[in-house]
Enzyme design. Structure first.
Site, mmCIF file in Angstrom:
data_model
loop_
_atom_site.group_PDB
_atom_site.id
_atom_site.type_symbol
_atom_site.label_atom_id
_atom_site.label_comp_id
_atom_site.label_asym_id
_atom_site.label_seq_id
_atom_site.Cartn_x
_atom_site.Cartn_y
_atom_site.Cartn_z
ATOM 1 N N CYS A 2 -30.751 -52.334 0.564
ATOM 2 C CA CYS A 2 -32.000 -53.084 0.540
ATOM 3 C C CYS A 2 -32.957 -52.444 1.537
ATOM 4 O O CYS A 2 -32.551 -51.646 2.370
ATOM 5 C CB CYS A 2 -31.766 -54.532 0.934
ATOM 6 S SG CYS A 2 -30.428 -55.319 0.036
ATOM 7 N N ARG A 27 -34.163 -47.401 -2.285
ATOM 8 C CA ARG A 27 -32.980 -47.941 -1.615
ATOM 9 C C ARG A 27 -32.399 -49.144 -2.340
ATOM 10 O O ARG A 27 -31.253 -49.509 -2.118
ATOM 11 C CB ARG A 27 -33.344 -48.353 -0.189
ATOM 12 C CG ARG A 27 -33.878 -47.228 0.634
ATOM 13 C CD ARG A 27 -34.002 -47.646 2.051
ATOM 14 N NE ARG A 27 -32.689 -47.857 2.620
ATOM 15 C CZ ARG A 27 -32.161 -47.097 3.569
ATOM 16 N NH1 ARG A 27 -32.835 -46.104 4.054
ATOM 17 N NH2 ARG A 27 -30.965 -47.336 4.038
ATOM 18 N N TRP A 74 -31.040 -54.968 -3.260
ATOM 19 C CA TRP A 74 -29.909 -54.480 -4.056
ATOM 20 C C TRP A 74 -28.883 -55.603 -3.974
ATOM 21 O O TRP A 74 -28.322 -55.860 -2.912
ATOM 22 C CB TRP A 74 -29.365 -53.184 -3.464
ATOM 23 C CG TRP A 74 -28.305 -52.537 -4.276
ATOM 24 C CD1 TRP A 74 -28.471 -51.674 -5.319
ATOM 25 C CD2 TRP A 74 -26.881 -52.679 -4.103
ATOM 26 N NE1 TRP A 74 -27.249 -51.274 -5.799
ATOM 27 C CE2 TRP A 74 -26.257 -51.875 -5.088
ATOM 28 C CE3 TRP A 74 -26.075 -53.406 -3.228
ATOM 29 C CZ2 TRP A 74 -24.875 -51.777 -5.213
ATOM 30 C CZ3 TRP A 74 -24.697 -53.312 -3.345
ATOM 31 C CH2 TRP A 74 -24.109 -52.498 -4.341
ATOM 32 N N ASN A 100 -30.899 -57.274 5.248
ATOM 33 C CA ASN A 100 -30.023 -56.250 4.668
ATOM 34 C C ASN A 100 -28.637 -56.485 5.246
ATOM 35 O O ASN A 100 -28.506 -56.736 6.443
ATOM 36 C CB ASN A 100 -30.462 -54.842 5.080
ATOM 37 C CG ASN A 100 -31.823 -54.472 4.522
ATOM 38 O OD1 ASN A 100 -32.364 -55.180 3.677
ATOM 39 N ND2 ASN A 100 -32.369 -53.370 5.006
ATOM 40 N N GLY A 101 -27.609 -56.347 4.413
ATOM 41 C CA GLY A 101 -26.246 -56.515 4.921
ATOM 42 C C GLY A 101 -25.580 -57.724 4.293
ATOM 43 O O GLY A 101 -26.060 -58.251 3.277
ATOM 44 N N GLU A 481 -18.215 -32.768 -8.448
ATOM 45 C CA GLU A 481 -19.605 -33.091 -8.116
ATOM 46 C C GLU A 481 -20.483 -33.025 -9.376
ATOM 47 O O GLU A 481 -21.346 -33.881 -9.579
ATOM 48 C CB GLU A 481 -20.102 -32.128 -7.021
ATOM 49 C CG GLU A 481 -21.565 -32.234 -6.647
ATOM 50 C CD GLU A 481 -21.988 -33.606 -6.144
ATOM 51 O OE1 GLU A 481 -21.144 -34.476 -5.910
ATOM 52 O OE2 GLU A 481 -23.211 -33.817 -6.018
ATOM 53 N N LYS A 485 -22.647 -36.152 -10.834
ATOM 54 C CA LYS A 485 -24.105 -36.099 -11.067
ATOM 55 C C LYS A 485 -24.424 -36.608 -12.467
ATOM 56 O O LYS A 485 -25.336 -37.393 -12.659
ATOM 57 C CB LYS A 485 -24.643 -34.665 -10.943
ATOM 58 C CG LYS A 485 -24.852 -34.066 -9.589
ATOM 59 C CD LYS A 485 -25.835 -34.757 -8.692
ATOM 60 C CE LYS A 485 -25.223 -35.926 -7.998
ATOM 61 N NZ LYS A 485 -24.784 -35.818 -6.665
ATOM 62 N N GLU A 488 -23.679 -40.533 -12.979
ATOM 63 C CA GLU A 488 -24.484 -41.516 -12.256
ATOM 64 C C GLU A 488 -25.922 -41.614 -12.764
ATOM 65 O O GLU A 488 -26.535 -42.662 -12.651
ATOM 66 C CB GLU A 488 -24.441 -41.278 -10.739
ATOM 67 C CG GLU A 488 -25.115 -40.032 -10.260
ATOM 68 C CD GLU A 488 -24.961 -39.822 -8.748
ATOM 69 O OE1 GLU A 488 -24.861 -40.804 -8.011
ATOM 70 O OE2 GLU A 488 -24.943 -38.657 -8.326
ATOM 71 N N HIS A 504 -2.053 -31.356 -18.377
ATOM 72 C CA HIS A 504 -1.153 -32.465 -18.055
ATOM 73 C C HIS A 504 -1.729 -33.820 -18.475
ATOM 74 O O HIS A 504 -1.401 -34.837 -17.891
ATOM 75 C CB HIS A 504 -0.830 -32.441 -16.558
ATOM 76 C CG HIS A 504 -0.215 -31.142 -16.145
ATOM 77 N ND1 HIS A 504 1.091 -30.835 -16.389
ATOM 78 C CD2 HIS A 504 -0.764 -30.046 -15.566
ATOM 79 C CE1 HIS A 504 1.341 -29.612 -15.953
ATOM 80 N NE2 HIS A 504 0.231 -29.104 -15.453
ATOM 81 N N LYS A 603 -29.626 -45.880 -2.835
ATOM 82 C CA LYS A 603 -29.436 -44.845 -1.825
ATOM 83 C C LYS A 603 -28.888 -45.501 -0.572
ATOM 84 O O LYS A 603 -29.361 -46.571 -0.186
ATOM 85 C CB LYS A 603 -30.802 -44.211 -1.544
ATOM 86 C CG LYS A 603 -30.750 -42.902 -0.803
ATOM 87 C CD LYS A 603 -30.418 -41.780 -1.734
ATOM 88 C CE LYS A 603 -30.389 -40.444 -1.053
ATOM 89 N NZ LYS A 603 -29.654 -39.455 -1.867
HETATM 90 C C1 F6R Z 1 -24.060 -39.371 -5.298
HETATM 91 C C2 F6R Z 1 -24.400 -39.950 -4.014
HETATM 92 C C3 F6R Z 1 -23.368 -40.766 -3.319
HETATM 93 C C4 F6R Z 1 -23.391 -40.485 -1.812
HETATM 94 C C5 F6R Z 1 -22.461 -41.442 -1.076
HETATM 95 C C6 F6R Z 1 -22.406 -41.129 0.414
HETATM 96 O O1 F6R Z 1 -25.106 -38.610 -5.796
HETATM 97 O O2 F6R Z 1 -25.476 -39.809 -3.525
HETATM 98 O O3 F6R Z 1 -22.095 -40.547 -3.838
HETATM 99 O O4 F6R Z 1 -23.014 -39.164 -1.598
HETATM 100 O O5 F6R Z 1 -22.891 -42.757 -1.261
HETATM 101 O O6 F6R Z 1 -23.671 -41.213 0.980
HETATM 102 P P1 F6R Z 1 -23.996 -40.566 2.380
HETATM 103 O O7 F6R Z 1 -23.861 -39.092 2.229
HETATM 104 O O8 F6R Z 1 -25.382 -40.985 2.698
HETATM 105 O O9 F6R Z 1 -22.977 -41.093 3.350
#
Ligand code: F6R
Length: 608
Positions: A2, A27, A74, A100-101, A481, A485, A488, A504, A603
């Site tokens: 949030c 966020r 969020w 937030n939290g 990775e 990508k 998500e 396997h 984020k």
């Molecule tokens: C995927 C992504 C997440 C972050 C994860 C850790 O694209 O962004 O998987 O990598 O939430 O976030 P940080 O690096 O900020 O600790």
């Protein structure tokens, strides 16, 4: 997750709050709201959906004032509806809170408050906090906030206003970041500097357990025992341009294309080409301490965990120190073997991820030295680690991490190089790796120049329902990775595997509808992965192959080829991940997905 913004000053607060919330929308973006003190009256406007919905609500029923707080949500407690959107009011309507939290004991508090006559109109833990502050109010808002927070278990970054003291905003932090912005006669409160960067770059970060009191005449900080706290003002290094899209359709695309620059920034001043090593100013480890390390634990989440897997291979290869890579969420709740000779490397773009922070604290508690690889300057992990390497990748706004990943792998290479050269890595090998690092920005640029070809491949697969990503050695983490990508941002189911592991089980999925992305640069395991490509082809699978040179053996095995430049094996995942980022991006855009705000994500995951 949030976002919080607050303002007190001479200007009309509403455009400032809305502008700040738009900057914070990355966020959390399921609902938003503001509370404004309008001629002493507390007025709130809230709306489910994006900030545009809140703007519409304000357009239909405007408020004005010079003091206010805003929030973008969020959802944790209760679905994203108008009534669950923040700010939340106390039962008597005099106190408004954004939060937030998570308040963990909100159920017990709610029962106690209900017994005292409080009524609740939302499903949130935040409304309970607003009522608790009302209950604790005895003439001073900050005292009421402190008294209420003493009864609370959990994490919070909060901003509180009250019609009983209409010249004041009170903020507090415990486990969720908060800062005060300072400008001529105006004061801001925000969970993230980007919310207020249009107005000031001068900020004061709150530490855990601290309270901020903002009035039109100034601000002061105190701890939970009301003892005053002195903290100097810091100036944010980046400007507004860094958090704008700069002509790109999405932040994610901008950030992918920034990588030649961001990787160069991670390297700047740190490479010692002649000596074949690196210079890392912030490690805070003496030569003796570096030599004492007999175990490395890398802990992180998501994309950062993937870069950690690459770091494991590099450190073991170059420095011959055993390395474990742990999901932070698992590490924090098990009984790991940690000694005072353990180096715990904590990787986090945001520096605020709750699980990663908790894992770092646990490693510290058990005696390890902690080293943060963090992008956001001044973030909690960066403030609490024993030493660190900043990524210097600049603000990452796109929810899917891209430029942070390449910078993390580069920072890990610099660290492995340093650890290796102090032990048994030869100067010749050190130089080779240092030169390969130096060449990376230009090599990334050549891949980006070929983006239209990757867009064309994306067009061919936009309707796929499943994808496999296969790699070996250094490129197995890059396969994970690439799959992350894609899933998500496009919502296509995708899995990453070590290529040989396919036999396997996952091989059962292969048919003519299954696209398989192979990461097959010319490295030590190239010949091995060719056999895996043949196995997929033999079962009719479609292959997209990332290669680094003309390989006659691949003739007839590739539906699509993506070329990346040659580099040392350990840096090939940096180059291989660039086309994977572009592939995911273009597929998602062609499917009409909002790549900067994918569903259910946010984020910086500041809840457990
Ligand atoms: C995927 C992504 C997440 C972050 C994860 C850790 O694209 O962004 O998987 O990598 O939430 O976030 P940080 O690096 O900020 O600790």
């Amino acid at each position: 997750m949030c976002g919080i913004v607050g303002y007190i000053g001479p200007k009309n607060v509403v455009p400032i709050l809305i502008g700040g919330l738009k900057r914070l929308e990355y966020r959390g973006y399921d609902s938003a709201g503001v509370a404004v003190l309008d001629r002493g009256e507390l007025r709130t406007r809230r709306a489910a959906g994006k900030i545009a919905m809140l703007e519409a609500a304000l357009g239909a029923d405007p408020v004005v004032g010079h003091i206010g707080i805003g929030h973008t949500r969020w959802a944790t407690h209760g679905p994203p509806t108008d009534r669950n959107a923040h700010p939340h009011l106390s039962t008597d309507g005099t106190i408004a809170v954004v939060h937030n939290g998570i308040i963990e004991n909100y159920g017990t508090l709610k029962t106690q408050l209900a017994a005292k006559g409080h009524r609740f109109s939302s499903d949130t833990d935040t409304e309970v906090l607003a009522c608790l502050i009302q209950e604790c109010y005895e003439g001073s808002l900050e005292d009421a906030v402190v008294a209420a927070l003493r009864l609370v278990e959990g994490t919070y970054g909060i901003a509180v206003v009250s019609s009983r003291e209409p010249q004041k905003i009170v903020g507090a932090r415990q486990g969720s970041p908060l800062l005060v912005g300072v400008s001529d006669g105006q004061y801001f409160l925000a969970s993230d500097a980007s919310a207020i960067l249009a107005h000031t770059r001068d900020v004061v970060y709150l530490s855990e357990g601290e309270i901020a009191v903002l009035t039109s005449g100034g601000y002061r900080l105190m701890d939970i025992d009301a003892a005053p706290v002195r903290r100097s003002v810091e100036t944010i290094a980046w400007d507004l341009e860094a958090i704008e899209r700069g002509g790109y359709d999405h932040f994610m695309l901008k950030e992918i294309f920034e990588q030649p620059t961001t990787v160069a920034n991670t390297l700047r001043g740190r490479l010692r080409l002649e000596e074949g090593t690196s210079k890392l100013g912030g490690l805070n480890l003496s030569h003796e301490q570096l030599m004492e390390i007999d175990q490395v634990i890398i802990t992180a989440c998501g994309t950062s965990w993937h870069s950690g897997l690459i770091g494991e291979l590099m450190i073991e290869d170059m420095a011959r120190i055993p390395v474990e890579v742990e999901y932070a969420s698992e590490f924090r709740y098990r009984n790991p073997i940690v000694t005072d000779r353990t180096l715990c490397i904590v990787i986090s773009q945001s520096g605020e991820t709750a699980d990663t922070l908790a894992a770092m604290r646990e490693a510290k508690r058990r005696g390890a030295r902690t080293l943060g690889l963090v992008n956001v300057v001044g973030s909690t992990i960066a403030r609490e680690d024993d030493g660190g390497i900043y990524l210097h990748a600049g603000p990452e706004i796109g929810v899917a991490s891209t430029k942070a990943f390449s910078s993390q792998v580069v920072a890990l290479t610099l660290l492995a190089l340093k650890l290796g050269r102090k032990r048994n890595l030869s100067v010749a090998r050190g130089r080779e790796i240092a030169q390969a690092l130096d060449a990376l920005p230009a090599q990334i640029q050549t891949i980006l120049d070929a983006a239209p070809a990757i867009e064309a491949i994306a067009a061919a697969y936009q309707d796929a329902t499943n994808f496999l990503y296969l790699g070996r050695g250094y490129n197995f983490p890059a396969a994970l990775e690439g799959a992350l990508k894609l899933k998500e941002i496009s919502y296509i189911h995708a899995e990453g595997y070590p290529a040989a592991e396919m036999k396997h089980g996952p091989i059962a999925l292969i048919d003519e509808k299954m696209p398989v992305v192979f990461l097959a640069p010319h490295d030590a395991v190239f010949d091995k992965i060719v056999s895996n490509i043949q196995e997929v082809r033999a079962r009719g699978g479609r292959t997209i192959v990332i290669t680094s040179r003309d390989e006659p053996v691949l003739a007839g095995l590739m539906d699509h080829e993506i070329r990346i430049p040659e580099t040392v094996d350990l840096l090939s995942p940096v180059l291989a991940s660039i086309p994977l980022q572009l592939l995911a991006y273009y597929i998602a855009v062609k499917r009409g997905a909002n790549v900067d705000q994918p569903r259910n994500l946010a984020k910086s995951v500041t809840v457990e």
